[in-house]
Design an enzyme around this catalytic site. Structure first.
Site, mmCIF file in Angstrom:
data_model
loop_
_atom_site.group_PDB
_atom_site.id
_atom_site.type_symbol
_atom_site.label_atom_id
_atom_site.label_comp_id
_atom_site.label_asym_id
_atom_site.label_seq_id
_atom_site.Cartn_x
_atom_site.Cartn_y
_atom_site.Cartn_z
ATOM 1 N N PHE A 25 0.831 -1.204 0.000
ATOM 2 C CA PHE A 25 0.000 0.000 0.000
ATOM 3 C C PHE A 25 0.864 1.252 0.000
ATOM 4 C CE2 PHE A 25 -2.639 3.081 2.535
ATOM 5 C CZ PHE A 25 -3.659 3.232 1.605
ATOM 6 N N SER A 93 3.503 -6.835 2.818
ATOM 7 C CA SER A 93 2.599 -5.873 3.433
ATOM 8 C C SER A 93 1.182 -6.073 2.889
ATOM 9 C CB SER A 93 3.125 -4.459 3.190
ATOM 10 O OG SER A 93 2.447 -3.527 3.998
ATOM 11 N N MET A 94 0.543 -5.038 2.326
ATOM 12 C CA MET A 94 -0.773 -5.243 1.729
ATOM 13 C C MET A 94 -0.701 -6.212 0.561
ATOM 14 S SD MET A 94 -3.506 -2.573 0.039
ATOM 15 C CE MET A 94 -2.639 -2.488 -1.543
ATOM 16 N N ASP A 194 9.244 -3.967 13.140
ATOM 17 C CA ASP A 194 8.516 -3.452 11.989
ATOM 18 C C ASP A 194 7.688 -2.271 12.481
ATOM 19 O OD1 ASP A 194 6.583 -2.972 9.974
ATOM 20 O OD2 ASP A 194 6.606 -5.067 9.327
ATOM 21 N N HIS A 224 10.243 -2.906 7.884
ATOM 22 C CA HIS A 224 9.059 -3.345 7.149
ATOM 23 C C HIS A 224 9.339 -3.684 5.680
ATOM 24 C CE1 HIS A 224 4.877 -3.913 6.220
ATOM 25 N NE2 HIS A 224 4.938 -2.987 5.274
#
Length: 250
Positions: A25, A93-94, A194, A224
């Protein structure tokens, strides 16, 4: 809308092993390009789409929602499935949320799942204000660029549109609800430190996914955006090893 230099999608036609790679994202394919390129160098057929609203402006991202991002990922999956005998979904992530949705949706059509600091439903109390706040404040400070390695930057937005963030939150809820549907072999790589996605997301996945074959690796030298961080070589090596194992490729 002009795409930022470096944010272009990536694709490579190779063997009958397909690898679907999903970025996160407010980011772009740039964050996943080294991993996608490594998969291409290994001879796999690779698709790394640019999600709608990403790699251009944060204002454009604010005009999109999770169904738009899902349509792009699902279309890439279907193209790979039509061209190859095997498909492994990879996401950070996303992108990890979207890759998990691919596994939930297509079942046996997915041979394996690689998740890097994936995002699932979070208990952050600040997120509860989003349904109202999104109508008052168009954006907040950026979420991207969480990298431990000095001198490395992620091509991500400086602002985060709240309407898009609220839409992502709705996707988290659906994908998290359906985690028991995940039965494929899984490689989960996540960073204990993270600053974007809490480790609880990885713990949630490990607890709720039904997969009997789960491998968990800690990325102790990365934050992250681990694919651009100190553990990038480890991620690439372990991903290739996993893909070959679950597709029984030599």
């Amino acid at each position: 809308m002009q795409v930022l230099p470096g944010a272009e999608p990536f694709e490579h036609d190779g063997s009958d092993i397909g690898v679907l790679v999903c970025h996160g994202f407010t980011g772009s394919p740039q964050s996943m390009r080294p991993l996608a390129q490594r998969c291409a160098d290994e001879g796999f057929t690779v698709r790394l789409p640019r999600l709608p609203g990403h790699g251009t402006t944060w204002q454009e991202l604010g005009r999109t929602g999770w169904q738009d991002w899902w349509q792009a990922v699902d279309a890439a999956y279907r193209e790979l499935a039509a061209r190859t005998e095997h498909v492994v979904a990879v996401g950070m992530s996303m992108g990890g949320t979207l890759a998990t949705l691919v596994a939930e949706t297509h079942g046996r059509g997915v041979d394996g799942l690689v998740l890097i600091n994936p995002a699932f439903e979070m208990k952050d109390l600040r997120l509860k204000a989003l349904p109202l706040l999104q109508h008052v404040v168009p954006s907040i400070a950026a979420l991207g660029g969480d990298i431990k390695k000095p001198g490395v930057q992620e091509l991500a937005y400086e602002r985060t549109p709240l309407k898009a963030l609220q839409s992502q939150r709705q996707m988290w809820a659906q994908v998290t609800r359906d985690l028991p549907q995940v039965t494929q072999p899984v490689l989960l790589l996540h960073s204990p430190e993270d600053h974007i996605v809490p480790p609880e997301c990885s713990e949630l996945f490990m607890a709720r996914a039904s997969s009997a074959d789960k491998t968990e690796i800690l990325l102790t030298e990365s934050y992250h955006v681990a694919t651009l961080d100190n553990d990038a070589p480890l991620i690439e090596d372990e991903t290739v090893k996993f893909i070959r194992r679950v597709t029984q490729a030599s």
